[in-house]
Design an enzyme around this catalytic site. Structure first.
Site, PDB file in Angstrom:
ATOM      1  N   TYR A   1      -9.037   5.396   8.002  1.00 19.23           N
ATOM      2  CA  TYR A   1      -9.336   5.734   9.392  1.00 19.23           C
ATOM      3  C   TYR A   1     -10.359   6.864   9.379  1.00 19.23           C
ATOM      4  CZ  TYR A   1      -4.919   3.342  10.571  1.00 19.23           C
ATOM      5  OH  TYR A   1      -3.901   2.421  10.721  1.00 19.23           O
TER       6      TYR A   1
ATOM      7  N   HIS B   1       0.834  -1.205   0.000  1.00 19.99           N
ATOM      8  CA  HIS B   1       0.000   0.000   0.000  1.00 19.99           C
ATOM      9  C   HIS B   1       0.860   1.243   0.000  1.00 19.99           C
ATOM     10  CE1 HIS B   1      -4.317  -1.248   0.877  1.00 19.99           C
ATOM     11  NE2 HIS B   1      -3.665  -2.328   0.530  1.00 19.99           N
TER      12      HIS B   1
ATOM     13  N   TYR C   1       4.202   6.373  10.140  1.00 18.46           N
ATOM     14  CA  TYR C   1       3.348   5.233   9.788  1.00 18.46           C
ATOM     15  C   TYR C   1       4.148   4.208   8.973  1.00 18.46           C
ATOM     16  CZ  TYR C   1      -1.013   2.745   9.096  1.00 18.46           C
ATOM     17  OH  TYR C   1      -2.002   1.798   9.143  1.00 18.46           O
TER      18      TYR C   1
ATOM     19  N   LYS D   1       1.240  -0.213  15.153  1.00 16.49           N
ATOM     20  CA  LYS D   1       2.656  -0.264  15.511  1.00 16.49           C
ATOM     21  C   LYS D   1       3.071  -1.493  16.324  1.00 16.49           C
ATOM     22  CE  LYS D   1       4.202   3.169  13.434  1.00 16.49           C
ATOM     23  NZ  LYS D   1       4.144   2.441  12.174  1.00 16.49           N
TER      24      LYS D   1
ATOM     25  N   PRO E   1      -4.012   0.192  18.900  1.00 17.19           N
ATOM     26  CA  PRO E   1      -3.787  -0.289  17.529  1.00 17.19           C
ATOM     27  C   PRO E   1      -3.908   0.790  16.447  1.00 17.19           C
ATOM     28  CG  PRO E   1      -5.940  -0.967  18.325  1.00 17.19           C
ATOM     29  CD  PRO E   1      -5.253  -0.328  19.481  1.00 17.19           C
TER      30      PRO E   1
HETATM   31  C1  PHB Z   1      -5.827  -4.331  10.652  1.00 17.08           C
HETATM   32  O1  PHB Z   1      -5.870  -4.508   9.433  1.00 17.08           O
HETATM   33  O2  PHB Z   1      -6.152  -5.218  11.447  1.00 17.08           O
HETATM   34  C2  PHB Z   1      -5.391  -3.021  11.172  1.00 17.08           C
HETATM   35  C3  PHB Z   1      -4.999  -2.024  10.302  1.00 17.08           C
HETATM   36  C4  PHB Z   1      -4.603  -0.787  10.791  1.00 17.08           C
HETATM   37  C5  PHB Z   1      -4.597  -0.571  12.153  1.00 17.08           C
HETATM   38  C6  PHB Z   1      -4.985  -1.569  13.032  1.00 17.08           C
HETATM   39  C7  PHB Z   1      -5.388  -2.799  12.545  1.00 17.08           C
HETATM   40  O3  PHB Z   1      -4.217   0.631  12.639  1.00 17.08           O
END
Ligand code: PHB
Ligand code: APR
Length: 394
Positions: free
Chosen positions: A203, A76, A387, A299, A295
């Site tokens: 997000y 990505h 990130y 990280k 989460p």
């Molecule tokens: C996930 O795909 O499980 C995932 C992706 C991004 C995050 C947390 C979990 O910040």
């Protein structure tokens, strides 16, 4: 019958930290034993996050465990942040020196590392739980096997990679360990569903709470919504989850969400936690045994990998030529990266979630921060750099 094993490094825990430490040490010709309290099947099927930083996927590739990730992982170039009708795209290659991230489930990394070790003929002692640790000059780990018999591993060093609920951190005297902690007044309710994902990692902040769209492969979606700490999974049948999820995304995304039966559903509370230092005598903590991040910045796994990268380098220098400089610096070096990730995930969590005590002022501040991200390439570069992953220190 009880037996005593003698080795160079005893590793407690076969999560990403313990398995990767074992993999890297084995490549340096260092003898080790790994103890894991659960079964192979259990650790391979535990669903966790799934975004690998640039440096994490490079390390897996460079050390010969990245083949399936290269085939099945999804590269990505960025993530999207949504705030009501506002949209910010963080383009990693554009904002960093060409970095990307790879979407590949943590349990797939775990499967690959287990397969790689077993393929060399070296064992992993599954269903063997460490029960007591001596981190003194003659280090040892006492463990109990599946039949209840107790055994001892004697080693030069112990890698405490047994996660947040393990025994390693608790075997360090309380007066030695400093704990830094933040609990958040919410959790994430997550589902996995065999439906085509919206494609991006998105997000979203909404007045009803945070939501996240993610994926594992072109027919496996992963979604999360912010939920109260008293939430019961039984109160969230799939239909209710999908309705709530769609409400929290702007229409252009909501329309793209393909619903279907969930194949996994779980709730995790959000927490920031750091225990310092990461060393006590000959015991070294790595991964969730020493620190937890919420989460929101993906990280957790990446920190486990960077800790053990530093730790294996330090142990390799010790065994190769008695050079302990990296061992002396392990805790400080790993903690610098840990705190950077703590700060980043705390910040992103605050920006994107609705807190019970958020007032109009707080909400305006967050909106303004979002505008800054929208308008300023420098602000977006700060997100992209962290990130996609900070570099490992030399
Ligand atoms: C996930 O795909 O499980 C995932 C992706 C991004 C995050 C947390 C979990 O910040
Ligand atoms: N003896 C042996 N093994 C143990 C013991 C014990 N007493 N206690 C715990 N374990 C095992 C657990 O069963 C688990 O498999 O240690 C392992 C720790 O693995 P993780 O919890 O996955 O922790 P870590 O390897 O540090 O990886 C961190 O996992 O929790 C996620 O988000 C987190 O992605 C991050 C990653």
């Amino acid at each position: 019958m009880s037996e005593t094993i003698r080795t160079q490094v005893a590793i407690i825990g076969a999560g990403p930290a313990g398995l990767m430490l074992a993999h890297l040490l084995q490549r340096s010709g260092i003898e080790l034993v790994i103890l894991e309290s659960r079964s192979r099947d259990y650790v391979e099927s535990r669903v966790r996050a799934g975004v690998l930083e640039h440096g994490t996927s490079e390390l897996l590739r460079e050390t010969g465990v990245g083949e399936r990730m290269r085939r099945e992982g999804l590269v990505h170039r960025g993530i999207a942040l949504r705030f009501n009708d506002r949209s910010v795209r963080i383009d990693f290659p554009d904002l960093t020196d060409g970095k990307t991230v790879t979407v590949y489930g943590q349990q797939e990394v775990v499967k690959d590392l287990i397969a790689a070790r077993l393929a060399t003929g070296a064992p992993i002692l599954f269903e063997c739980a460490a029960v007591a640790i001596d981190a003194g000059d003659e280090p040892s780990v006492r463990y109990r096997d599946a039949g209840g018999a107790e055994h001892v591993v004697r080693a030069d060093f112990i890698g405490g990679c047994d996660g947040f609920h393990g025994v390693s951190r608790h075997s360090i005297p309380k007066e030695t360990l400093k704990i830094f902690e933040r609990a958040y007044p919410f959790g994430w309710l997550g589902i996995m569903s065999e439906t085509p994902p919206v494609g991006d990692v998105i997000y979203a902040r909404h007045e009803r709470g945070f939501a996240l769209a993610s994926l594992r492969n072109p027919n496996l979606s992963r979604y999360y919504i912010q939920c109260g700490l008293d939430t019961e999974i039984a109160d969230w049948p799939d239909d209710r989850f999908w309705d709530e999820l769609k409400r929290r995304f702007p229409d252009d995304i909501g329309r793209k969400i393909v619903t279907g039966p969930s194949i996994e559903k779980s709730i995790a509370p959000l927490r920031s936690f750091v225990a310092e230092p990461l060393r006590y005598g000959r015991l070294f903590l790595a991964g969730d045994a020493a620190h937890i991040v919420p989460p929101t910045g993906a990280k957790g796994l990446n920190l486990a990998i960077s800790d053990v990268f530093y730790l294996q380098r330090a142990l390799a220098a010790h065994f190769a030529n008695g050079d302990d400089r990296y061992l002396e610096r392990y805790s400080d070096m790993a903690l610098r990266r840990v705190w950077a990730a703590e700060r980043f995930s705390w910040w992103l969590t605050k920006l994107l979630h609705v807190f019970p005590d958020d007032d109009a002022f707080e909400t305006r501040i967050k909106l303004s921060e979002f505008d800054h991200l929208h308008r300023s390439k420098h602000a977006r570069a700060m997100v992209a750099e962290q990130y996609a992953g900070l570099p490992f220190e030399d």
